[in-house]
Each structure stands twice: as structure tokens, then as C-alpha cells.
Motif scaffolding. Structure first.
Motif, mmCIF file in Angstrom:
data_model
loop_
_atom_site.group_PDB
_atom_site.id
_atom_site.type_symbol
_atom_site.label_atom_id
_atom_site.label_comp_id
_atom_site.label_asym_id
_atom_site.label_seq_id
_atom_site.Cartn_x
_atom_site.Cartn_y
_atom_site.Cartn_z
ATOM 1 N N GLU A 50 0.838 -1.134 0.068
ATOM 2 C CA GLU A 50 -0.036 -0.019 -0.019
ATOM 3 C C GLU A 50 0.862 1.178 -0.045
ATOM 4 O O GLU A 50 0.523 2.268 -0.601
ATOM 5 N N MET A 51 1.993 1.096 0.911
ATOM 6 C CA MET A 51 2.854 2.504 0.655
ATOM 7 C C MET A 51 3.517 2.639 -0.398
ATOM 8 O O MET A 51 3.542 3.817 -1.081
ATOM 9 N N GLY A 52 3.898 1.404 -1.334
ATOM 10 C CA GLY A 52 4.444 1.662 -2.524
ATOM 11 C C GLY A 52 3.417 2.106 -3.556
ATOM 12 O O GLY A 52 3.745 3.049 -4.487
ATOM 13 N N ALA A 53 2.196 1.795 -3.602
ATOM 14 C CA ALA A 53 1.120 2.196 -4.291
ATOM 15 C C ALA A 53 1.099 3.709 -4.120
ATOM 16 O O ALA A 53 0.652 4.488 -5.351
ATOM 17 N N ARG A 54 0.927 4.123 -3.025
ATOM 18 C CA ARG A 54 0.707 5.427 -2.646
ATOM 19 C C ARG A 54 2.062 6.340 -3.289
ATOM 20 O O ARG A 54 1.857 7.466 -3.851
ATOM 21 N N ALA A 55 3.105 5.487 -3.160
ATOM 22 C CA ALA A 55 4.144 6.531 -3.656
ATOM 23 C C ALA A 55 4.207 6.589 -5.336
ATOM 24 O O ALA A 55 4.696 7.435 -6.032
ATOM 25 N N ALA A 56 3.817 5.651 -5.824
ATOM 26 C CA ALA A 56 3.884 5.148 -7.295
ATOM 27 C C ALA A 56 2.702 6.416 -7.845
ATOM 28 O O ALA A 56 2.947 7.064 -8.957
ATOM 29 N N MET A 57 1.544 6.476 -7.289
ATOM 30 C CA MET A 57 0.553 7.572 -7.516
ATOM 31 C C MET A 57 1.081 8.898 -7.618
ATOM 32 O O MET A 57 0.819 9.709 -8.126
ATOM 33 N N ALA A 58 1.850 9.291 -6.379
ATOM 34 C CA ALA A 58 2.413 10.420 -6.345
ATOM 35 C C ALA A 58 3.425 10.724 -7.304
ATOM 36 O O ALA A 58 3.502 11.907 -8.090
ATOM 37 N N ALA A 59 4.322 9.648 -7.846
ATOM 38 C CA ALA A 59 5.019 9.722 -9.026
ATOM 39 C C ALA A 59 4.424 10.113 -10.169
ATOM 40 O O ALA A 59 4.854 11.063 -11.175
ATOM 41 N N LEU A 60 3.479 9.435 -10.525
ATOM 42 C CA LEU A 60 2.535 9.612 -11.648
ATOM 43 C C LEU A 60 2.028 10.889 -11.911
ATOM 44 O O LEU A 60 2.100 11.721 -12.744
ATOM 45 N N ASP A 61 1.588 11.510 -10.547
ATOM 46 C CA ASP A 61 1.161 12.954 -10.777
ATOM 47 C C ASP A 61 2.019 13.811 -10.956
ATOM 48 O O ASP A 61 1.997 14.739 -11.989
ATOM 49 N N ALA A 62 3.160 13.610 -10.459
ATOM 50 C CA ALA A 62 4.537 14.622 -10.546
ATOM 51 C C ALA A 62 5.030 14.649 -11.888
ATOM 52 O O ALA A 62 5.216 15.555 -12.787
#
Length: 175
Positions: A50-62
Motif C-alpha cells: 500500500e505504501m508503494g502504491a501511494r508513492a507510485a501514484m504520487a510519482a504519476l501525478d508529478a
């Protein structure tokens, strides 16, 4: 959960890719992909928590902040693997915008410590797996016309006996 980040295909372009796959189905034996699985992978992350998924979503946004829509221009067919057990794909022209988007996604994943498959980016859409290519040339094929992609999505991939099922977890609109 098994995940990847991909550029989604516009509907009309997806229809034309499906039409190309139907043409190939008569000449190539293999397991053809369902229309709803067509995409252009920008980064395959594999299993993330779940933490990795949140980081991936933030990376996608950026990575997508301020990014313009991307042209998808078919360049021909290609394969990975052996001729009697290949992955058959439709290649896309690696335009600066398309490769730049993949590089931006990967750079933002790196910045957040997310691991992903570091194979070189080769823009393509998988048409068939376990394909057995015929000897000689394929019949004349109608390739999709260029189109503009506007959506990048973080997907969850679930493997089933019928093939992979993709569930969008987070989508960013380009432009």
C-alpha cells in the motif's frame, strides 16, 4: 499487488488495434489479448504494498504535471521471444513526447524509491502471447491511424486462467 503504469489508448485507436488483431488472428496462431487489455506500458512495477502504491501514484501525478497529450503513431509489428513462442506486438514511433513521458514517470519513481523493471522503454501494444508466426510474409494489413493519448493510469494486474485483468487505481489526464 502486481502493478504497472501505462498510457491508455483512445477509443477509436483501440478499435483500430482490435481490427488489426482480428486480421492477424487468421494468419497467426496464439493467445490474442482482449481489447480491454491494450495499453502502452511506461513502467512495470510488479508487486507493491500500500505504501508503494501511494508513492507510485504520487510519482504519476508529478510526472504528468503539465505534460501534453502524446501522439501514438504505429510503426509496424514486432516480437519478443522465439518465432514459435513469441509475444506479438504493434510498435509505436518513439517520439520525443512519448519517450519523454516514460522517462519522466521513471525518474519520479526513482525519486520516491519505487522499484520497477528497468528494461529499456520500447513503445508497443501487446497483441498476442504464445504466438506462432507463419513462414513467409503476413497478408496485407490495415494499421491504425495515428491518434492522441490523453490518459496515464496506475493499474493493478490480476493474473487469471483467462489472462490478466486490469483495474485502474489512479488516472491522470494529460494536457
Amino acid at each position: 499487488m502486481r502493478t504497472f503504469i501505462a498510457l491508455e489508448l483512445p477509443d477509436l485507436f483501440e478499435d483500430e488495434v482490435a481490427s488489426l488483431a482480428r486480421q492477424l488472428h487468421d494468419a497467426v496462431a496464439g493467445r490474442f489479448m482482449r481489447r480491454e487489455t491494450y495499453h502502452v506500458t511506461l513502467a512495470f512495477l510488479g508487486d507493491v504494498d500500500e505504501m508503494g502504491a501511494r508513492a507510485a501514484m504520487a510519482a504519476l501525478d508529478a510526472a504528468c504535471a503539465g505534460a501534453a497529450p502524446v501522439e501514438l503513431a504505429p510503426e509496424g509489428l514486432g516480437t519478443f521471444g522465439r518465432p514459435r513462442d513469441a509475444t506479438l506486438w504493434l510498435g509505436l514511433r518513439p517520439t520525443p513526447e512519448l519517450t519523454g513521458l516514460a522517462e519522466a514517470v521513471r525518474a519520479q519513481l526513482d525519486a520516491r524509491g519505487c522499484s520497477y523493471d528497468r528494461k529499456a522503454f520500447r513503445p508497443h501494444i501487446t497483441l498476442a502471447r504464445r504466438a506462432r508466426l507463419p513462414e513467409g510474409t503476413l497478408p496485407g494489413l490495415a494499421f491504425p491511424l495515428p491518434a492522441t493519448a490523453r490518459r496515464v493510469t496506475f493499474f493493478k494486474s490480476t493474473l487469471t486462467q483467462e489472462g490478466a485483468r486490469y483495474k485502474p487505481l489512479h488516472t491522470v489526464e494529460l494536457g
